[in-house]
Design a protein around this motif. Structure first.
Motif, mmCIF file in Angstrom:
data_model
loop_
_atom_site.group_PDB
_atom_site.id
_atom_site.type_symbol
_atom_site.label_atom_id
_atom_site.label_comp_id
_atom_site.label_asym_id
_atom_site.label_seq_id
_atom_site.Cartn_x
_atom_site.Cartn_y
_atom_site.Cartn_z
ATOM 1 N N UNK A 157 0.856 -1.181 0.000
ATOM 2 C CA UNK A 157 0.000 0.000 0.000
ATOM 3 C C UNK A 157 0.889 1.226 0.000
ATOM 4 N N UNK A 158 0.333 2.304 -0.475
ATOM 5 C CA UNK A 158 1.107 3.530 -0.559
ATOM 6 C C UNK A 158 0.732 4.477 0.570
ATOM 7 N N UNK A 159 1.626 5.379 0.873
ATOM 8 C CA UNK A 159 1.381 6.478 1.791
ATOM 9 C C UNK A 159 1.488 7.764 0.979
ATOM 10 N N UNK A 165 5.365 -0.726 1.978
ATOM 11 C CA UNK A 165 4.795 0.611 1.979
ATOM 12 C C UNK A 165 5.565 1.353 0.902
ATOM 13 N N UNK A 166 4.838 1.903 -0.062
ATOM 14 C CA UNK A 166 5.501 2.495 -1.213
ATOM 15 C C UNK A 166 5.161 3.973 -1.368
ATOM 16 N N UNK A 204 10.535 2.751 -0.957
ATOM 17 C CA UNK A 204 9.645 1.807 -0.292
ATOM 18 C C UNK A 204 10.261 1.320 1.008
ATOM 19 N N UNK A 205 9.401 0.786 1.872
ATOM 20 C CA UNK A 205 9.815 0.090 3.082
ATOM 21 C C UNK A 205 9.300 -1.334 2.972
ATOM 22 N N UNK A 206 10.154 -2.295 3.245
ATOM 23 C CA UNK A 206 9.791 -3.707 3.201
ATOM 24 C C UNK A 206 9.704 -4.255 4.615
ATOM 25 N N UNK A 207 8.554 -4.763 5.009
ATOM 26 C CA UNK A 207 8.409 -5.388 6.324
ATOM 27 C C UNK A 207 9.365 -6.568 6.455
#
Length: 147
Positions: free
Chosen positions: A96-98, A132-133, A138-141
């Motif tokens: 999902x994006x922010x 989170x893109x 991006x951030x990868x959990x």
């Protein structure tokens, strides 16, 4: 090299796509690079997407699960796994994006990820990552040890 767009992948009950033509999604970077070009409103409204993967991490399909406003979107976990079962996916990645551009997961993002992982564990459908893109990164959990 054969150019391939994700719009050509069809979610289906059977494998109707030639496995040789399907892109791989073996890393968070590959997932980000696959989906970013088709994410039209990444800076405007929050959108939640699911990638369905084969045992060999080939992309079986992508579903735009929900679209919300500037600060959130509703995610129905049942809908994620309904489509995963239809595609016979062995694993999934969610994104999902922010629109704000922030790459920090919210408390709600972390809670949702746990619930998706638990549901997948019951169904034997592995959650490979939650990204989170933004249009800038991006951030990868998975990469950050949050899965």
């Amino acid at each position: 090299m054969n150019l391939f767009t994700l719009n050509e992948i069809r979610i289906s009950y059977s494998h109707k796509n030639d496995p040789k033509l399907l892109p791989e999604a073996r890393s968070s970077k590959q997932i980000y690079q696959l989906l970013l070009p088709d994410w039209d409103d990444i800076d405007y409204v929050e959108t939640f997407k699911v990638i369905f993967l084969s045992r060999s991490l080939k992309v079986l399909g992508v579903r735009n699960l929900s679209k919300g406003g500037t600060a959130g979107t509703v995610v129905d976990i049942k809908c994620i796994f309904q489509a995963a079962l239809k595609t016979n996916a062995d694993s999934i990645a969610v994104l999902h994006n922010h629109p704000s551009g922030a790459l920090q997961p919210s408390t709600e993002d972390i809670s949702l990820t746990r619930k998706i992982k638990q549901a997948g564990d019951i169904l034997n459908i592995h959650l490979t990552d939650h990204l989170i893109v933004t249009s800038f990164g991006f951030l990868s959990f998975a990469d950050d040890g949050l899965l």
